[in-house]
Design an enzyme around this catalytic site. Sequence first.
Site, short mmCIF file in Angstrom:
data_model
loop_
_atom_site.label_atom_id
_atom_site.label_comp_id
_atom_site.label_asym_id
_atom_site.label_seq_id
_atom_site.Cartn_x
_atom_site.Cartn_y
_atom_site.Cartn_z
N HIS A 162 0.76 -3.84 -2.18
CA HIS A 162 0.97 -3.17 -0.89
C HIS A 162 2.32 -2.46 -0.90
CE1 HIS A 162 0.56 -2.37 3.42
NE2 HIS A 162 1.87 -2.48 3.41
N HIS A 189 -0.61 2.08 3.69
CA HIS A 189 -0.71 1.52 2.33
C HIS A 189 -0.90 2.76 1.47
CE1 HIS A 189 -2.45 -1.73 -0.54
NE2 HIS A 189 -2.40 -0.60 -1.24
N HIS A 193 -1.74 5.83 -0.60
CA HIS A 193 -3.05 6.21 -1.15
C HIS A 193 -3.02 7.67 -1.57
CE1 HIS A 193 -3.04 6.56 3.24
NE2 HIS A 193 -3.76 7.65 3.09
P1 5GP Z 1 -4.12 9.20 5.78
O1 5GP Z 1 -4.35 10.03 7.01
O2 5GP Z 1 -3.41 7.90 6.09
O3 5GP Z 1 -3.50 9.95 4.65
O4 5GP Z 1 -5.57 8.84 5.24
C1 5GP Z 1 -6.25 7.68 5.56
C2 5GP Z 1 -7.66 7.85 5.07
O5 5GP Z 1 -8.29 6.59 5.07
C3 5GP Z 1 -8.50 8.76 5.97
O6 5GP Z 1 -9.03 9.84 5.20
C4 5GP Z 1 -9.60 7.83 6.50
O7 5GP Z 1 -10.85 8.47 6.61
C5 5GP Z 1 -9.64 6.71 5.47
N1 5GP Z 1 -10.02 5.42 5.98
C6 5GP Z 1 -9.54 4.80 7.09
N2 5GP Z 1 -10.12 3.60 7.26
C7 5GP Z 1 -11.00 3.46 6.22
C8 5GP Z 1 -11.91 2.41 5.84
O8 5GP Z 1 -12.02 1.35 6.48
N3 5GP Z 1 -12.62 2.61 4.71
C9 5GP Z 1 -12.53 3.74 3.96
N4 5GP Z 1 -13.30 3.83 2.89
N5 5GP Z 1 -11.68 4.74 4.29
C10 5GP Z 1 -10.93 4.60 5.40
ZN ZN Z 2 -1.96 -2.91 2.16
#
Ligand code: 5GP
Ligand code: ZN
Length: 115
Positions: A46, A98, A100
């Site tokens: 994490h 987290h 990504h």
């Molecule tokens: P961020 O906006 O933080 O860069 O991207 C977060 C991403 O995580 C988004 O594209 C969203 O659709 C994805 N996401 C959020 N919750 C979940 C989940 O429970 N499962 C999956 N597979 N993707 C998720």
């Molecule tokens: Zn995490």
Amino acid sequence: MDNCIFCKIIKGEIPSQKLYEDDEILAFRDVNPAAPIHILVIPKKHISMLTELKEEDEVVIGRIYTVVNKIAKQENFDEKGYRVIVNCGEDGGQEVKHIHFHLLGGKRLGDKIVG
Ligand code: 5GP
Ligand code: ZN
């Protein structure tokens, strides 16, 4: 991290469509895809965001790009190409705290990175 969605996905507490896994890294399909191919690649450790990276994390962050390449070959879009995006913090639009790597492809993506 108890409240982290992606830590729960790593532990299998939340289901996901996994495409790659090893001791340090997991890749799974984004639940709300922004492109025909939208995969999230994460370290199992994490780390909340880019600004929290420590020197000891350099190796795993580097390996993420090797995994990105493996997945592109495995899913047959390495020749067509793809885009990797990391959002960081509020202005970067990061929702899940987290770290990504968004792996996007499956069509000709827009010429502008910022909408
Ligand atoms: P961020 O906006 O933080 O860069 O991207 C977060 C991403 O995580 C988004 O594209 C969203 O659709 C994805 N996401 C959020 N919750 C979940 C989940 O429970 N499962 C999956 N597979 N993707 C998720
Ligand atoms: Zn995490």
